[in-house]
Design a protein around this motif. Structure first.
Motif, PDB file in Angstrom:
ATOM      1  N   GLY A   1      43.904  35.876  31.495  1.00 25.77           N
ATOM      2  CA  GLY A   1      43.416  34.941  31.070  1.00 25.77           C
ATOM      3  C   GLY A   1      42.849  33.903  31.846  1.00 25.77           C
ATOM      4  N   ARG A   2      43.560  33.534  32.960  1.00 30.66           N
ATOM      5  CA  ARG A   2      43.342  32.801  34.025  1.00 30.66           C
ATOM      6  C   ARG A   2      42.303  33.202  34.787  1.00 30.66           C
ATOM      7  N   LEU A   3      42.483  34.711  35.285  1.00 34.12           N
ATOM      8  CA  LEU A   3      41.535  35.334  35.970  1.00 34.12           C
ATOM      9  C   LEU A   3      40.230  35.366  35.432  1.00 34.12           C
ATOM     10  N   SER A   4      39.897  35.648  34.377  1.00 30.65           N
ATOM     11  CA  SER A   4      38.837  35.659  33.305  1.00 30.65           C
ATOM     12  C   SER A   4      38.126  34.396  33.317  1.00 30.65           C
ATOM     13  N   LYS A   5      38.883  32.923  33.708  1.00 29.19           N
ATOM     14  CA  LYS A   5      38.066  31.851  33.579  1.00 29.19           C
ATOM     15  C   LYS A   5      37.499  31.800  34.669  1.00 29.19           C
ATOM     16  N   ILE A   6      38.176  32.158  35.953  1.00 25.80           N
ATOM     17  CA  ILE A   6      37.847  32.026  37.138  1.00 25.80           C
ATOM     18  C   ILE A   6      36.233  32.666  37.688  1.00 25.80           C
ATOM     19  N   VAL A   7      36.470  33.764  37.175  1.00 23.82           N
ATOM     20  CA  VAL A   7      35.099  34.614  37.641  1.00 23.82           C
ATOM     21  C   VAL A   7      33.990  34.130  36.945  1.00 23.82           C
ATOM     22  N   ARG A   8      32.770  34.781  37.585  1.00 26.29           N
ATOM     23  CA  ARG A   8      31.509  34.380  36.830  1.00 26.29           C
ATOM     24  C   ARG A   8      31.178  35.134  35.567  1.00 26.29           C
ATOM     25  N   PRO A   9      30.324  34.629  34.696  1.00 29.60           N
ATOM     26  CA  PRO A   9      29.998  35.763  33.592  1.00 29.60           C
ATOM     27  C   PRO A   9      29.318  36.872  34.087  1.00 29.60           C
ATOM     28  N   GLY A  10      29.703  38.120  33.478  1.00 32.80           N
ATOM     29  CA  GLY A  10      29.297  39.449  33.952  1.00 32.80           C
ATOM     30  C   GLY A  10      29.991  40.081  34.974  1.00 32.80           C
ATOM     31  N   ASP A  11      31.137  39.437  35.684  1.00 34.11           N
ATOM     32  CA  ASP A  11      32.027  40.095  36.486  1.00 34.11           C
ATOM     33  C   ASP A  11      33.423  40.595  35.780  1.00 34.11           C
ATOM     34  N   VAL A  12      33.917  41.520  36.204  1.00 30.44           N
ATOM     35  CA  VAL A  12      35.004  42.152  35.381  1.00 30.44           C
ATOM     36  C   VAL A  12      36.139  42.048  35.834  1.00 30.44           C
ATOM     37  N   VAL A  13      37.092  41.633  35.040  1.00 31.99           N
ATOM     38  CA  VAL A  13      38.596  41.420  35.517  1.00 31.99           C
ATOM     39  C   VAL A  13      39.353  42.635  34.572  1.00 31.99           C
ATOM     40  N   ALA A  14      40.381  43.145  35.433  1.00 31.70           N
ATOM     41  CA  ALA A  14      41.062  44.357  34.809  1.00 31.70           C
ATOM     42  C   ALA A  14      42.298  44.182  35.205  1.00 31.70           C
ATOM     43  N   ARG A  15      43.173  45.045  34.465  1.00 26.35           N
ATOM     44  CA  ARG A  15      44.706  45.234  34.747  1.00 26.35           C
ATOM     45  C   ARG A  15      44.712  46.598  35.215  1.00 26.35           C
ATOM     46  N   LEU A  16      45.153  47.064  36.351  1.00 21.78           N
ATOM     47  CA  LEU A  16      45.193  48.412  36.773  1.00 21.78           C
ATOM     48  C   LEU A  16      46.551  48.904  36.616  1.00 21.78           C
ATOM     49  N   GLY A  17      47.634  48.159  36.407  1.00 23.54           N
ATOM     50  CA  GLY A  17      48.827  48.684  36.195  1.00 23.54           C
ATOM     51  C   GLY A  17      49.812  47.936  36.677  1.00 23.54           C
TER      52      GLY A  17
END
Length: 909
Positions: free
Chosen positions: A528-544
């Motif tokens: 959630g914190r990472l998703s708030k930091i990035v710009r709209p349109g950028d993608v945050v993912a958990r790889l494992g």
């Protein structure tokens, strides 16, 4: 009947040959070429040859068929062969013996033997009739034959019989020919009338041949009775033509074999039904007229009575057959009604909506289930195009399915469309289109509409689960890669993408402290914190596990990814609150920016991961941007790992030994084994480069096993070579992974037993990095000590050798860390620590040994503080086994020991 071109050609040639043979025979006999005797021979042998040709052709047809058809042709072949035998006997008497053939004669036995065989063959031929109809067929033949016999008797045969002056046998035999031919011709006529058109031609030819034989037999009977029949008569042409026609029928059947027909319930034609009754009516009329106008004829009377009885029997059979047919039709009608009722119930109560439409999609019928699913009545949509019910974007999909269905008759075509509810909502449906336009009962497109909303929602949920991480609801690795590929496809010159690989440092410690559930909650907070930091349109993912990634879909300036990394690190300085506790996390990050147009998502993810590993190797809590040399380093490490896996089997590993010397007098106490890797391309690889790699990959266990075996074998060889030094010890370093391996005790025991090396002389050195935590590890070391193996604490004084080991383990040797030895002559502090370690070991009764002695003053200082033994380059550098052999050969023997030759000299100096 479908006949191929080659069969037509062959049959035409056979017909032409039959016509030529028959014509030639008739001309020869009619003109009596070369006199009566030659003509008589041509007549007799020609008739026999024609019968033999027919027999052979029927036999071939029998071979080419199966079942009843084979039996029928075989019987006809037998009949023709019997007639040919009779003709052969006739020719023998008339031509060979040169006398007139008496009547009756043995030839008549052959002629008349053909009759029952031909009758049986005709009766066996399969036709379009069932068992009862077959019986009626036989009766029809008998009735026609009887009626024709009555007609013939009243016109010709009776008169001939009464006018005959011969004995009864001759008269009966004379009448037997036309009578039998009448029966055969009648049955053949009936068979042709009740045979399917596809197999009728061969039987028409056979029937024509039998009628030709009938004409010749009747003429023969008349002339014989009138005593006017002589040699080489023109009527004999009928027999030649008859058997050649039979041969043509068999030849055609052999060219185009057909399977036997199955019985069916198709009614016979009108003329075939009336056929038996026409001769009966004529025979009855003749009988009545002859018995009323003249003297009664008993043969006609009783013959007519017999025919009438057969007619009554035939009518009974027909009535019985019709009754069975009616019952069967009633049963079929009832089954059809039940099927229709069940089908209607199935359609009306089906889970699908059934629609019948014409070729352009106009609806003609809708099942009542349309009301249950879409709230329409079954009649209000009739006459409307089906596409009006579909979502506008799904119309082309349905039209494409209709076109495919029209091209693939009766093959179901399935399409997915949204169907409009009467209230205006859209329902996901699966529509199966089946082309039944060619069927006379339907002549429509059948549309089966099934509501698949639940399945569609389930598919969407499954697709979301497959594409997202269940803990954080972030995209997973596969989705992240697909997003990166899509971003690369959209990228333009001057606008690239970037990938940031993030790893939570020491997250396992946090997970162990807080528990799995709290750890999952914390991962969700991180996402959630990472998703708030990035710009709209950028993608945050958990790889494992504790790995995350960020995709920057548009990078204009090279420093954008670096600024994002700084911003992420800055935000992560704030603590997370989990279960009323604050948790501060540290990150490591790797940054990879698209450098070339041909870069792929997999390449960028790999580069970011390489940079992340570089950041973690550099101390964690930092970020590193990818550089090409990092990839070269990783590739080099992978190559080294692969080569190390093959080093043992290729015998590239060798051992070097460094002697351990008693400081008091220079006596050699034993040797420490050091493994070296002689790489074919890299040369001698330092243990510092491959031992940690072997420990990480698990290759250290087989490597340790080989070192133990080789060191014990070399140690035993030196003990045997120098009996005065039979007490030599052999020291082998043991890593952390080897200590934790359950086979350590077995490996050590096996090495000693295989080499014959006493475990009392083996020393296991617990190297730097080998922790002594865990009851299983301590138990293994205690068991080995109980078997005689000595234990040494290597690098003692450093942080990896705790004092608790002296308490928990039966330690025999304490080795002072070389860092203290190097500085003890220049640093009072190091000298004090060294003295304390030596005093501690001596007090506990352990042998004390110094490592890394490189100068004479270090050796003197160690002597002063009471250190027992030492090793180092000042005394001897590590040597291969051959070098140790030379070193031992140069040693001096004093007081039962081997002493270094240079030790006294250095000491005196």
């Amino acid at each position: 009947m479908i006949v191929n071109r080659h069969a037509k050609r062959d049959f035409g040639i056979a017909c032409a040959a039959a016509v030529l043979l028959t014509s030639a025979f008739a001309v020869w006999i009619g003109l009596r070429i070369d006199g009566i005797e030659v003509s008589e021979a041509v007549d007799d042998f020609g008739e026999g040859a024609a019968a033999l040709i027919a027999a052979l052709a029927c036999a071939v047809a029998a071979v080419r068929h199966r079942g009843r058809m084979r039996l029928a042709w075989a019987l006809l072949a037998s009949g023709a062969a019997a007639w040919a035998i009779g003709e052969g006997l006739w020719s023998y008497i008339e031509v060979i013996q040169g006398r007139q053939v008496p009547f009756p004669s043995l030839a008549d036995a052959g002629y008349l033997a053909a009759v029952p065989l031909v009758v049986a063959g005709i009766a066996v031929f399969p036709g379009r009739h069932r068992s009862a109809s077959r019986a009626a067929f036989l009766l029809d033949g008998t009735i026609i034959a009887g009626a024709l016999l009555i007609i013939s008797w009243s016109t010709v045969l009776g008169m001939l019989y009464r006018a005959s002056s011969r004995d009864v046998l001759s008269a009966v035999l004379g009448l037997a020919y036309p009578i039998s031919d009448v029966a055969i011709a009648a049955m053949a006529l009936l068979l042709v009338s009740r045979t399917a058109r596809s197999v009728r031609l061969p039987l028409v030819l056979v029937a024509a041949g039998l009628f030709a034989n009938l004409l010749s037999d009747s003429a023969f009977a008349y002339l014989t009775t009138a005593k006017t029949y002589g040699p080489a008569q023109l009527i004999d042409t009928g027999w030649v033509a008859g058997y050649l026609l039979i041969a043509l029928g068999a030849f055609f059947a052999a060219l185009v074999p057909k399977p036997a027909l199955k019985a069916d319930d198709e009614p016979p034609g009108r003329w075939s039904v009336a056929l038996p009754y026409l001769p009966v009516a004529i025979a009855a009329t003749v009988t009545v007229v002859r018995n009323v106008s003249g003297s009664p004829d008993l043969f006609l009377f009783w013959g007519m009575m017999g025919v009438a009885g057969l007619v009554l029997l035939r009518q009974f059979i027909v009535l019985w057959d019709n009754l069975a047919l009616n019952q069967k039709l009633e049963a079929q009608a009832a089954a059809l009604r039940d099927t229709e009722t069940n089908f209607r119930s199935l359609v009306q109560n089906s889970g699908d909506v059934v629609v019948l439409a014409d070729a352009v999609g106009t609806m003609r019928f809708l099942s009542t289930s349309i009301d249950r699913f879409f709230a329409y009545s079954p009649t209000e949509l009739v006459g409307q195009p089906f596409t009006e019910l579909l979502h506008p974007t799904d119309g082309p999909v349905f039209d494409g399915g209709v076109q495919k269905a029209l091209a693939a008759s009766a093959h179901p075509i399935t399409v997915s469309c949204r169907v409009r509810h009467k209230l205006g909502s859209w329902t996901h449906c699966e529509i199966t289109i089946t082309n039944m336009l060619h069927q006379s009962t339907l002549q429509a497109l059948v549309l089966n509409i099934r509501d698949v909303t639940d399945r569609k929602e389930m598919e969407e949920r499954l697709a979301h689960v497959a594409a997202h991480d269940p803990v954080t609801s972030l995209p997973n690795r596969m989705t992240f890669r697909d997003e990166a590929e899509a971003a690369l496809e959209r990228s333009q010159p001057g606008r690239g993408i970037a990938v940031l690989a993030l790893d939570i440092d020491d997250f396992k410690v946090v997970n162990d402290a807080l528990g799995q559930r709290a750890g999952d909650d914390l991962l969700g907070m991180i996402g959630g914190r990472l998703s708030k930091i990035v710009r709209p349109g950028d993608v945050v993912a958990r790889l494992g596990a504790d790995e995350f990634a960020v995709l920057m879909t548009t990078v204009v300036h090279e420093d954008q990814p670096l600024r994002l990394a700084e911003r992420i690190f800055e935000h992560f300085r704030a603590p997370f609150r989990v279960e009323e506790r604050e948790v501060v996390l540290r990150l490591s990050a790797g940054v990879a920016v698209q450098a070339r147009p041909e870069d792929t998502a997999e390449t960028l993810m790999r580069n970011a991961d390489i940079a992340l590993n570089a950041a973690k190797s550099g101390g964690k809590g930092r970020w590193v941007q990818y550089a090409p040399e990092q990839h070269a380093s990783v590739s080099d490490r992978m190559e080294l790992e692969v080569d190390l896996a093959h080093a043992l089997e290729r015998r590239q590993l060798v051992l070097h030994y460094q002697p351990a010397v008693r400081i008091a007098d220079g006596a050699i106490l034993g040797f420490e084994a050091f493994v070296r890797w002689s790489h074919p391309r890299r040369g001698m690889v330092s243990p510092a480069d491959f031992i940690p790699l072997a420990d990480e990959t698990g290759l250290i266990v087989p490597l340790q096993r080989w070192v133990l075996a080789q060191a014990c074998a070399d140690g035993r060889q030196w003990q045997l070579g120098y009996p005065v030094a039979s007490g030599f010890t052999m020291s082998v370093n043991v890593s952390q992974r080897s200590l934790a391996h359950p086979d350590l005790v077995a490996d050590v025991t096996q090495a000693c037993v295989a080499a014959g090396f006493d475990p009392l002389h083996l020393v296991l050195e617990l190297t730097q990095g080998a922790t002594l935590k865990g009851k299983e590890t301590i138990d293994r070391l205690i068991e080995l000590h109980q078997r005689g193996v000595k234990l040494a604490l290597d690098d003692f004084g450093a942080d990896s050798a705790p004092l608790s080991a002296l308490r928990d383990l039966p330690v025999d040797i304490v080795k002072l860390d070389q860092s203290f030895v190097a500085r003890m002559t220049s640093s009072p502090t190091d000298a004090t620590v060294a003295r304390a370690v030596i005093d501690l070991g001596n007090t506990l009764g352990m042998m004390t040994m110094a490592d890394g002695i490189e100068r004479a003053e270090q050796l003197v200082a160690l002597q002063r503080i009471g250190c027992t033994a030492g090793q180092g380059y000042y005394l001897s550098r590590p040597l291969p086994a051959a070098g140790i052999e030379r070193l031992l050969a140069d040693c001096t023997e004093e007081a039962g020991t081997l002493r270094l030759a240079s030790f006294k000299l250095e000491r005196a100096g």
